[in-house]
Design a protein around this motif. Structure first.
Motif, PDB file in Angstrom:
ATOM      1  N   GLN A   9     -30.294 -20.542 -18.363  1.00 21.44           N
ATOM      2  CA  GLN A   9     -30.870 -20.043 -19.607  1.00 21.44           C
ATOM      3  C   GLN A   9     -30.227 -18.730 -20.050  1.00 21.44           C
ATOM      4  O   GLN A   9     -30.188 -18.435 -21.240  1.00 21.44           O
ATOM      5  N   LEU A  10     -29.711 -17.969 -19.101  1.00 19.42           N
ATOM      6  CA  LEU A  10     -29.055 -16.706 -19.457  1.00 19.42           C
ATOM      7  C   LEU A  10     -27.763 -16.970 -20.224  1.00 19.42           C
ATOM      8  O   LEU A  10     -27.480 -16.306 -21.228  1.00 19.42           O
ATOM      9  N   LEU A  11     -27.004 -17.942 -19.776  1.00 23.18           N
ATOM     10  CA  LEU A  11     -25.766 -18.296 -20.451  1.00 23.18           C
ATOM     11  C   LEU A  11     -26.066 -18.808 -21.861  1.00 23.18           C
ATOM     12  O   LEU A  11     -25.441 -18.389 -22.842  1.00 23.18           O
ATOM     13  N   ARG A  12     -27.049 -19.669 -21.954  1.00 23.35           N
ATOM     14  CA  ARG A  12     -27.432 -20.214 -23.261  1.00 23.35           C
ATOM     15  C   ARG A  12     -27.924 -19.101 -24.188  1.00 23.35           C
ATOM     16  O   ARG A  12     -27.569 -19.060 -25.367  1.00 23.35           O
ATOM     17  N   TYR A  13     -28.732 -18.185 -23.650  1.00 24.61           N
ATOM     18  CA  TYR A  13     -29.261 -17.085 -24.451  1.00 24.61           C
ATOM     19  C   TYR A  13     -28.129 -16.240 -25.034  1.00 24.61           C
ATOM     20  O   TYR A  13     -28.140 -15.911 -26.228  1.00 24.61           O
ATOM     21  N   GLU A  14     -27.155 -15.876 -24.200  1.00 25.24           N
ATOM     22  CA  GLU A  14     -26.046 -15.039 -24.668  1.00 25.24           C
ATOM     23  C   GLU A  14     -25.226 -15.763 -25.736  1.00 25.24           C
ATOM     24  O   GLU A  14     -24.779 -15.148 -26.705  1.00 25.24           O
ATOM     25  N   ARG A  15     -25.050 -17.063 -25.570  1.00 29.40           N
ATOM     26  CA  ARG A  15     -24.315 -17.834 -26.574  1.00 29.40           C
ATOM     27  C   ARG A  15     -25.068 -17.862 -27.895  1.00 29.40           C
ATOM     28  O   ARG A  15     -24.512 -17.560 -28.960  1.00 29.40           O
ATOM     29  N   GLU A  16     -26.364 -18.192 -27.839  1.00 30.59           N
ATOM     30  CA  GLU A  16     -27.171 -18.294 -29.049  1.00 30.59           C
ATOM     31  C   GLU A  16     -27.362 -16.939 -29.714  1.00 30.59           C
ATOM     32  O   GLU A  16     -27.399 -16.851 -30.949  1.00 30.59           O
ATOM     33  N   GLU A  43     -26.096 -28.771 -14.700  1.00 28.57           N
ATOM     34  CA  GLU A  43     -25.479 -29.925 -14.036  1.00 28.57           C
ATOM     35  C   GLU A  43     -24.213 -29.523 -13.291  1.00 28.57           C
ATOM     36  O   GLU A  43     -23.832 -30.161 -12.320  1.00 28.57           O
ATOM     37  N   ARG A  44     -23.564 -28.491 -13.773  1.00 29.32           N
ATOM     38  CA  ARG A  44     -22.359 -27.955 -13.154  1.00 29.32           C
ATOM     39  C   ARG A  44     -22.413 -26.445 -13.214  1.00 29.32           C
ATOM     40  O   ARG A  44     -23.027 -25.870 -14.110  1.00 29.32           O
ATOM     41  N   LYS A  45     -21.730 -25.832 -12.271  1.00 35.73           N
ATOM     42  CA  LYS A  45     -21.577 -24.384 -12.283  1.00 35.73           C
ATOM     43  C   LYS A  45     -20.126 -24.102 -12.684  1.00 35.73           C
ATOM     44  O   LYS A  45     -19.210 -24.758 -12.172  1.00 35.73           O
ATOM     45  N   PRO A  46     -19.903 -23.152 -13.582  1.00 32.90           N
ATOM     46  CA  PRO A  46     -18.514 -22.867 -13.957  1.00 32.90           C
ATOM     47  C   PRO A  46     -17.700 -22.422 -12.743  1.00 32.90           C
ATOM     48  O   PRO A  46     -18.215 -21.718 -11.868  1.00 32.90           O
ATOM     49  N   SER A  47     -16.458 -22.830 -12.707  1.00 29.69           N
ATOM     50  CA  SER A  47     -15.561 -22.375 -11.640  1.00 29.69           C
ATOM     51  C   SER A  47     -15.361 -20.870 -11.792  1.00 29.69           C
ATOM     52  O   SER A  47     -15.636 -20.307 -12.861  1.00 29.69           O
ATOM     53  N   PRO A  48     -14.890 -20.207 -10.744  1.00 30.95           N
ATOM     54  CA  PRO A  48     -14.631 -18.760 -10.865  1.00 30.95           C
ATOM     55  C   PRO A  48     -13.734 -18.427 -12.054  1.00 30.95           C
ATOM     56  O   PRO A  48     -13.936 -17.407 -12.716  1.00 30.95           O
ATOM     57  N   PHE A  49     -12.775 -19.289 -12.359  1.00 28.73           N
ATOM     58  CA  PHE A  49     -11.892 -19.077 -13.507  1.00 28.73           C
ATOM     59  C   PHE A  49     -12.697 -18.989 -14.800  1.00 28.73           C
ATOM     60  O   PHE A  49     -12.527 -18.059 -15.599  1.00 28.73           O
ATOM     61  N   TYR A  50     -13.606 -19.947 -15.010  1.00 28.65           N
ATOM     62  CA  TYR A  50     -14.413 -19.951 -16.232  1.00 28.65           C
ATOM     63  C   TYR A  50     -15.526 -18.912 -16.186  1.00 28.65           C
ATOM     64  O   TYR A  50     -15.919 -18.387 -17.227  1.00 28.65           O
ATOM     65  N   GLN A  51     -16.030 -18.606 -15.009  1.00 28.39           N
ATOM     66  CA  GLN A  51     -17.017 -17.528 -14.915  1.00 28.39           C
ATOM     67  C   GLN A  51     -16.416 -16.222 -15.430  1.00 28.39           C
ATOM     68  O   GLN A  51     -17.050 -15.489 -16.190  1.00 28.39           O
ATOM     69  N   GLU A  52     -15.180 -15.951 -15.011  1.00 23.53           N
ATOM     70  CA  GLU A  52     -14.512 -14.731 -15.464  1.00 23.53           C
ATOM     71  C   GLU A  52     -14.308 -14.750 -16.981  1.00 23.53           C
ATOM     72  O   GLU A  52     -14.542 -13.749 -17.661  1.00 23.53           O
ATOM     73  N   LEU A  54     -16.096 -16.381 -19.207  1.00 24.88           N
ATOM     74  CA  LEU A  54     -17.405 -16.231 -19.850  1.00 24.88           C
ATOM     75  C   LEU A  54     -17.885 -14.781 -19.790  1.00 24.88           C
ATOM     76  O   LEU A  54     -18.431 -14.267 -20.767  1.00 24.88           O
ATOM     77  N   CYS A  55     -17.678 -14.132 -18.652  1.00 16.97           N
ATOM     78  CA  CYS A  55     -18.063 -12.723 -18.519  1.00 16.97           C
ATOM     79  C   CYS A  55     -17.309 -11.866 -19.537  1.00 16.97           C
ATOM     80  O   CYS A  55     -17.892 -10.977 -20.166  1.00 16.97           O
ATOM     81  N   LEU A  65     -25.122 -13.265 -16.434  1.00 17.58           N
ATOM     82  CA  LEU A  65     -24.929 -14.624 -16.956  1.00 17.58           C
ATOM     83  C   LEU A  65     -25.460 -15.696 -16.015  1.00 17.58           C
ATOM     84  O   LEU A  65     -25.277 -16.881 -16.254  1.00 17.58           O
ATOM     85  N   GLY A  66     -26.123 -15.284 -14.943  1.00 17.58           N
ATOM     86  CA  GLY A  66     -26.767 -16.247 -14.057  1.00 17.58           C
ATOM     87  C   GLY A  66     -25.858 -16.931 -13.061  1.00 17.58           C
ATOM     88  O   GLY A  66     -26.231 -17.937 -12.475  1.00 17.58           O
ATOM     89  N   PHE A  67     -24.656 -16.396 -12.847  1.00 20.58           N
ATOM     90  CA  PHE A  67     -23.742 -17.002 -11.879  1.00 20.58           C
ATOM     91  C   PHE A  67     -24.019 -16.524 -10.465  1.00 20.58           C
ATOM     92  O   PHE A  67     -23.725 -17.220  -9.507  1.00 20.58           O
ATOM     93  N   LEU A  68     -24.559 -15.327 -10.330  1.00 26.75           N
ATOM     94  CA  LEU A  68     -24.905 -14.749  -9.024  1.00 26.75           C
ATOM     95  C   LEU A  68     -26.354 -14.297  -9.058  1.00 26.75           C
ATOM     96  O   LEU A  68     -26.848 -13.871 -10.103  1.00 26.75           O
ATOM     97  N   ASP A  69     -27.017 -14.364  -7.911  1.00 31.96           N
ATOM     98  CA  ASP A  69     -28.381 -13.862  -7.816  1.00 31.96           C
ATOM     99  C   ASP A  69     -28.337 -12.341  -7.738  1.00 31.96           C
ATOM    100  O   ASP A  69     -27.462 -11.775  -7.066  1.00 31.96           O
ATOM    101  N   PRO A  70     -29.274 -11.682  -8.404  1.00 28.75           N
ATOM    102  CA  PRO A  70     -29.299 -10.221  -8.325  1.00 28.75           C
ATOM    103  C   PRO A  70     -29.682  -9.767  -6.922  1.00 28.75           C
ATOM    104  O   PRO A  70     -30.381 -10.473  -6.197  1.00 28.75           O
ATOM    105  N   LEU A  71     -29.211  -8.588  -6.544  1.00 27.90           N
ATOM    106  CA  LEU A  71     -29.599  -8.006  -5.262  1.00 27.90           C
ATOM    107  C   LEU A  71     -31.038  -7.547  -5.358  1.00 27.90           C
ATOM    108  O   LEU A  71     -31.482  -7.134  -6.428  1.00 27.90           O
ATOM    109  N   PRO A  72     -31.781  -7.585  -4.253  1.00 30.76           N
ATOM    110  CA  PRO A  72     -33.145  -7.064  -4.282  1.00 30.76           C
ATOM    111  C   PRO A  72     -33.124  -5.606  -4.733  1.00 30.76           C
ATOM    112  O   PRO A  72     -32.212  -4.853  -4.387  1.00 30.76           O
ATOM    113  N   SER A  73     -34.131  -5.214  -5.515  1.00 33.71           N
ATOM    114  CA  SER A  73     -34.145  -3.865  -6.078  1.00 33.71           C
ATOM    115  C   SER A  73     -34.334  -2.788  -5.022  1.00 33.71           C
ATOM    116  O   SER A  73     -33.887  -1.667  -5.186  1.00 33.71           O
ATOM    117  N   SER A  74     -35.016  -3.111  -3.949  1.00 29.36           N
ATOM    118  CA  SER A  74     -35.201  -2.103  -2.907  1.00 29.36           C
ATOM    119  C   SER A  74     -34.891  -2.714  -1.549  1.00 29.36           C
ATOM    120  O   SER A  74     -35.669  -3.470  -1.002  1.00 29.36           O
TER     121      SER A  74
END
Length: 104
Positions: A9-16, A43-52, A54-55, A65-74
């Motif tokens: 949804q993050l990728l879609r949000y940024e596009r829209e 259904e698919r995750k972008p390859s590192p090439f396309y992740q870069e 898109l970023c 963009l939702g490709f990596l999970d955020p680190l815990p805040s504390s």
């Protein structure tokens, strides 16, 4: 065992947010509209090439963009306890002579 699809949804949000169609994003990245759709539907995750790409396109990092999970805040700092458990002396922790011998 089937894997659970998790829409990006993050990728879609940024596009829209930028008023871009999936076709326009596909054209900018030199891929297919179907592939952009698959990324957004999870259904698919972008390859590192396309992740870069898109970023760069959206001026966001991989977490935003939702490709990596955020680190815990504390994250508790367990280093002091680990040092104590290892029996490391105070002078070593403070940058002293690790080997106990001069010149090493």
């Amino acid at each position: 065992m089937a894997t659970v699809k998790k829409p990006n949804q993050l990728l879609r949000y940024e596009r829209e947010k930028r008023g871009l169609s999936q076709r326009k994003v596909a054209d900018l990245l030199e891929t297919s509209e179907e592939m952009v759709s698959r990324w957004e539907r999870g259904e698919r995750k972008p390859s590192p090439f396309y992740q870069e790409k898109l970023c760069t396109l959206f001026d966001k990092d991989a977490v935003a963009l939702g490709f990596l999970d955020p680190l815990p805040s504390s994250v508790p700092d367990k280093a002091p306890q680990a040092v104590k458990e290892m029996g490391v002396s105070e002078d070593v922790k403070d940058g002293g002579n690790v080997s106990g011998r001069e010149g090493f």
